[in-house]
Design a protein around this motif. Structure first.
Motif, short mmCIF file in Angstrom:
data_model
loop_
_atom_site.label_atom_id
_atom_site.label_comp_id
_atom_site.label_asym_id
_atom_site.label_seq_id
_atom_site.Cartn_x
_atom_site.Cartn_y
_atom_site.Cartn_z
N VAL A 133 -38.80 -13.39 43.07
CA VAL A 133 -38.19 -12.56 44.11
C VAL A 133 -39.22 -11.53 44.57
N ASP A 134 -39.53 -11.54 45.85
CA ASP A 134 -40.53 -10.63 46.41
C ASP A 134 -39.89 -9.80 47.54
N ILE A 135 -40.10 -8.48 47.50
CA ILE A 135 -39.54 -7.62 48.54
C ILE A 135 -40.37 -7.74 49.81
N ASP A 136 -39.70 -7.97 50.90
CA ASP A 136 -40.41 -8.14 52.17
C ASP A 136 -40.91 -6.80 52.70
N HIS A 137 -42.20 -6.78 53.04
CA HIS A 137 -42.84 -5.61 53.67
C HIS A 137 -42.61 -4.32 52.86
N PHE A 138 -42.74 -4.44 51.55
CA PHE A 138 -42.48 -3.25 50.71
C PHE A 138 -43.55 -2.18 50.89
N LYS A 139 -44.74 -2.60 51.25
CA LYS A 139 -45.81 -1.62 51.46
C LYS A 139 -45.43 -0.60 52.53
N ASP B 188 -45.61 3.49 52.41
CA ASP B 188 -46.42 4.18 53.41
C ASP B 188 -45.59 5.17 54.23
N CYS B 189 -44.35 4.79 54.57
CA CYS B 189 -43.53 5.63 55.44
C CYS B 189 -42.71 6.68 54.69
N HIS B 190 -42.28 6.34 53.47
CA HIS B 190 -41.35 7.22 52.76
C HIS B 190 -41.92 7.79 51.46
N GLY B 191 -43.07 7.34 51.06
CA GLY B 191 -43.68 7.84 49.83
C GLY B 191 -43.35 6.98 48.63
#
Length: 394
Positions: free
Chosen positions: A257-263, A267-270
């Motif tokens: 299970v991989d979270i989509d666009h977790f980076k 980057d946006c919320h810390g």
């Protein structure tokens, strides 16, 4: 050969207990070993009780006998309480207080009946020590058998020494025998008490050492952020599951299970908000699984779900349920501006086939990478890549 007189035996007993108690107090001073302080308190209480028995000709006999036996019973109650604390058992307080009151009542009420008093008190102390041995043996499956054996044998030896003394006094030819008179019984009781003390202490230390080792081993297998198994813990469970599946010929399925666009979240919320998202995802996945399944965090934003006794079709249904649960969660409650989704790669293996664990994992990883290249927020089974019948719903 000259027999031990009781005062000499008392000095040896007090010194031995004091040295052991002092060493343990130093050894456990900075630790959080459960029950250690109660056990040390038990040793010191036995030390305090000994002068009352040895100085009966100085202290009024009634006071010496009542207080000595009361303190002696208190020491054994401390030992019982220490193991209750160690194992996390909840025992009613009256069960610890009753032996103390009973010892004092027997000592005071049967002051002139030496034979009966000694036998009943020795039976009481033997019962206390055997009860502790029973508490230890009852949890034998949680620790190494040799540790349990050493510790329990120490308390059994103590019970035997009490019974030797009690029976010898009860069947003594004298109408008013001295329970602590020099003789063969005194020597036997002394000989039994020394290995008893050594076994109890040695076993006590080994028991705590094994508990610490188990906790360290457990911590080494746990991801501190999510509380799930980490890669090390997963690999151990994975190897065992494959062995069990091979023995039973059952299916095992694996979901990456991989979270989509977790980076983007970090980057946006810390990273603090990203960590909270990972913990939330771990709770969601754990909630959707059955009792025998395992979920582990094996990378930064990658989780692995081991589905025992699960064929491909059933694995696809479980994976799809996980995907929907993540997608439908209210991620705005964490302050995220958009919902999180996951991509899941699946593979299935039937015990007895030639595929090993590496092939099993590689196929799931291949399915995951292909799904991420295709669309994300989807479930893809490795069977769809190898030309076998697709048995997964997306």
């Amino acid at each position: 050969m000259q027999n031990f007189d009781f005062k000499t035996a008392s000095v040896i007993y007090v010194i031995s207990n004091f040295c052991i108690a002092s060493l343990l107090a130093v050894a456990f001073a900075d630790s959080r070993a459960r029950g250690a302080r109660l056990w040390i308190a038990g040793l010191f209480t036995l030390i305090v009780s000994t002068p009352f028995f040895a100085l009966r000709d100085v202290i009024p006999p009634g006071v010496a006998i009542v207080l000595g036996n009361g303190l002696f019973a208190l020491g054994w109650s401390f030992f019982q309480a220490s193991f209750d604390a160690f194992y996390g058992d909840r025992r009613p307080s009256w069960q610890r207080v009753l032996p103390i009151l009973l010892a004092m009542v027997l000592a005071g009420g049967l002051l002139e009946a030496v034979k009966v008093r000694t036998l009943l008190l020795c039976l009481l102390f033997a019962f206390q020590s055997l009860a502790i041995a029973g508490t230890i043996v009852a949890r034998r499956r949680e620790f190494r058998l040799r540790v349990i054996g050493i510790l329990a044998s120490g308390y059994v030896l103590a019970a035997v020494s009490f019974m030797v003394r009690g029976l010898s006094v009860f069947f003594a030819p004298s109408a008013n025998p001295d329970p602590f008179a020099p003789g063969v019984t005194q020597d036997i009781a002394m000989v039994l008490s020394v290995p008893s003390l050594v076994a109890c202490t040695f076993g006590f230390v080994l028991l705590h050492r094994e508990r610490v080792e188990n906790e360290v081993r457990l911590l080494a297998d746990i991801d501190p952020l999510t509380g799930l198994q980490n890669r090390r813990g997963f690999e151990t469970a994975f190897a065992k599951e494959l062995r069990d599946a091979a023995d039973s010929g059952s299916w095992t399925s694996l979901a990456l299970v991989d979270i989509d666009h977790f980076k983007t979240v970090n980057d946006c919320h810390g990273h603090a908000r990203g960590d909270e998202a990972l913990r939330t995802l771990a709770r969601i996945v754990s909630r959707e699984l059955r009792g025998g399944d395992l979920v582990a965090r094996i990378g930064g934003d990658e989780f692995c779900v081991l589905l025992s006794r699960t064929p491909p079709l059933r694995a696809g249904s479980v994976a799809e349920r996980l995907r929907r649960a993540v997608a439908s969660h209210d991620w705005t409650s964490l302050g995220l501006t958009q919902r999180l989704t996951v991509t899941i790669g699946l593979s299935s293996h039937k015990g007895g086939e030639t595929d090993d664990g590496e092939d099993f994992m590689r196929l799931a990883d291949m399915a995951l990478l292909t799904a991420k290249d295709m669309a994300r927020d989807m479930v893809l089974h490795a069977d769809q890549l190898t030309g076998r019948t697709a048995e997964v719903r997306t």
